[in-house]
Design a protein around this motif. Structure first.
Motif, PDB file in Angstrom:
ATOM      1  N   ASN A  84     152.767 -58.565  -6.501  1.00  0.00           N
ATOM      2  CA  ASN A  84     152.570 -57.129  -6.241  1.00  0.00           C
ATOM      3  C   ASN A  84     151.615 -56.897  -5.070  1.00  0.00           C
ATOM      4  O   ASN A  84     150.959 -55.862  -5.007  1.00  0.00           O
ATOM      5  N   TYR A  85     151.546 -57.832  -4.162  1.00  0.00           N
ATOM      6  CA  TYR A  85     150.623 -57.760  -3.034  1.00  0.00           C
ATOM      7  C   TYR A  85     150.799 -56.467  -2.233  1.00  0.00           C
ATOM      8  O   TYR A  85     149.822 -55.796  -1.895  1.00  0.00           O
ATOM      9  N   GLU A  86     152.035 -56.122  -1.938  1.00  0.00           N
ATOM     10  CA  GLU A  86     152.310 -54.898  -1.161  1.00  0.00           C
ATOM     11  C   GLU A  86     151.813 -53.654  -1.899  1.00  0.00           C
ATOM     12  O   GLU A  86     151.199 -52.771  -1.306  1.00  0.00           O
ATOM     13  N   VAL A  87     152.056 -53.609  -3.174  1.00  0.00           N
ATOM     14  CA  VAL A  87     151.611 -52.484  -4.004  1.00  0.00           C
ATOM     15  C   VAL A  87     150.088 -52.443  -4.067  1.00  0.00           C
ATOM     16  O   VAL A  87     149.473 -51.387  -3.949  1.00  0.00           O
ATOM     17  N   MET A  88     149.470 -53.605  -4.227  1.00  0.00           N
ATOM     18  CA  MET A  88     148.012 -53.687  -4.284  1.00  0.00           C
ATOM     19  C   MET A  88     147.392 -53.169  -2.993  1.00  0.00           C
ATOM     20  O   MET A  88     146.447 -52.381  -3.017  1.00  0.00           O
ATOM     21  N   LEU A  89     147.932 -53.581  -1.850  1.00  0.00           N
ATOM     22  CA  LEU A  89     147.396 -53.117  -0.572  1.00  0.00           C
ATOM     23  C   LEU A  89     147.505 -51.603  -0.436  1.00  0.00           C
ATOM     24  O   LEU A  89     146.583 -50.944   0.051  1.00  0.00           O
ATOM     25  N   LYS A  90     148.611 -51.058  -0.878  1.00  0.00           N
ATOM     26  CA  LYS A  90     148.791 -49.607  -0.808  1.00  0.00           C
ATOM     27  C   LYS A  90     147.792 -48.908  -1.734  1.00  0.00           C
ATOM     28  O   LYS A  90     147.176 -47.922  -1.357  1.00  0.00           O
ATOM     29  N   TYR A  91     147.626 -49.437  -2.929  1.00  0.00           N
ATOM     30  CA  TYR A  91     146.719 -48.820  -3.900  1.00  0.00           C
ATOM     31  C   TYR A  91     145.282 -48.808  -3.386  1.00  0.00           C
ATOM     32  O   TYR A  91     144.589 -47.796  -3.478  1.00  0.00           O
ATOM     33  N   VAL A  92     144.821 -49.929  -2.836  1.00  0.00           N
ATOM     34  CA  VAL A  92     143.427 -50.016  -2.389  1.00  0.00           C
ATOM     35  C   VAL A  92     143.217 -49.382  -1.023  1.00  0.00           C
ATOM     36  O   VAL A  92     142.107 -49.419  -0.498  1.00  0.00           O
ATOM     37  N   SER A  93     144.254 -48.798  -0.475  1.00  0.00           N
ATOM     38  CA  SER A  93     144.125 -48.083   0.794  1.00  0.00           C
ATOM     39  C   SER A  93     144.001 -46.578   0.597  1.00  0.00           C
ATOM     40  O   SER A  93     143.866 -45.842   1.565  1.00  0.00           O
ATOM     41  N   GLU A  94     144.037 -46.137  -0.645  1.00  0.00           N
ATOM     42  CA  GLU A  94     144.011 -44.707  -0.932  1.00  0.00           C
ATOM     43  C   GLU A  94     142.639 -44.290  -1.466  1.00  0.00           C
ATOM     44  O   GLU A  94     142.164 -44.810  -2.478  1.00  0.00           O
ATOM     45  N   VAL A  95     142.028 -43.342  -0.779  1.00  0.00           N
ATOM     46  CA  VAL A  95     140.682 -42.865  -1.094  1.00  0.00           C
ATOM     47  C   VAL A  95     140.586 -42.345  -2.525  1.00  0.00           C
ATOM     48  O   VAL A  95     139.603 -42.623  -3.226  1.00  0.00           O
ATOM     49  N   GLU A  96     141.586 -41.605  -2.974  1.00  0.00           N
ATOM     50  CA  GLU A  96     141.531 -41.040  -4.326  1.00  0.00           C
ATOM     51  C   GLU A  96     141.459 -42.127  -5.390  1.00  0.00           C
ATOM     52  O   GLU A  96     140.803 -41.953  -6.415  1.00  0.00           O
ATOM     53  N   ASN A  97     142.116 -43.247  -5.137  1.00  0.00           N
ATOM     54  CA  ASN A  97     142.063 -44.358  -6.092  1.00  0.00           C
ATOM     55  C   ASN A  97     140.661 -44.962  -6.136  1.00  0.00           C
ATOM     56  O   ASN A  97     140.154 -45.284  -7.214  1.00  0.00           O
ATOM     57  N   LEU A  98     140.040 -45.095  -4.977  1.00  0.00           N
ATOM     58  CA  LEU A  98     138.668 -45.609  -4.934  1.00  0.00           C
ATOM     59  C   LEU A  98     137.720 -44.684  -5.687  1.00  0.00           C
ATOM     60  O   LEU A  98     136.907 -45.140  -6.498  1.00  0.00           O
TER      61      LEU A  98
END
Length: 181
Positions: A84-98
């Motif tokens: 899920n590397y691609e999904v992980m990169l997208k998730y950790v690139s979103e400010v709201e998730n942080l």
């Protein structure tokens, strides 16, 4: 097949029902669907990222402790899976998730904090942080460092060498960030 049925989205609602048996069974099914057949799940998550993670983030803010904790644990399991590397990169690139994870770190429950830590560390370890993520981490650098230096959990994790190594690694990474002025 089930992942691609329109009814899949109903699981998010069933998980939050007040009836323990229903919500528990719904979460068990949900987790099984997102972790059993990893190659199929990877494709599904890439193609349905917005639907899955917006709804999963909604579970992270549930008033139900068990729902929050299980959802954080599942999120960590999904994001730590190399497929899920691609999904992980997208998730950790979103400010709201942080921001969501930083709030979970402040939860009064040690178990929630620990599960949030397992996801939060990916944000810090990411060598290619987008500027907004980088800026938030720099701005909150001292607060996060203070939190991590005092962060401990009791029970099994307290003696977990990986936990302590991860914590030290994150402290070192954060110390390299510039202080916010």
């Amino acid at each position: 097949m089930v992942l691609n049925l329109p009814e899949f989205e109903n699981l998010f609602d069933y998980i939050q029902l007040p009836t323990f048996d229903v919500s528990s069974d719904a979460f068990a099914t949900f987790k099984d669907l997102l972790t059993r057949h990893k190659n199929l799940v990877t494709v599904f998550l890439v193609n349905n990222y917005d639907m899955v993670f917006v709804r999963l983030n909604g579970l992270l803010t549930s008033e139900n402790y068990v729902t929050r904790r299980q959802s954080l644990k599942l999120l960590g399991e999904i994001l730590h899976d190399r497929r899920n590397y691609e999904v992980m990169l997208k998730y950790v690139s979103e400010v709201e998730n942080l921001k969501l994870l930083m709030c979970q770190l402040r939860d009064k429950s040690e178990k929630i904090q620990f599960e949030a830590f397992q996801v939060f560390k990916i944000f810090i370890a990411n060598p290619n942080k987008p500027k907004p993520i980088y800026d938030i981490l720099c701005k909150n650098r001292d607060k996060i460092l203070h939190f991590l230096e005092n962060f401990s959990v009791h029970g099994k994790q307290m003696d977990d060498r990986n936990f302590n190594e991860d914590k030290l690694f994150l402290i070192e990474k954060l110390q390299l960030l510039p202080q916010y002025t």
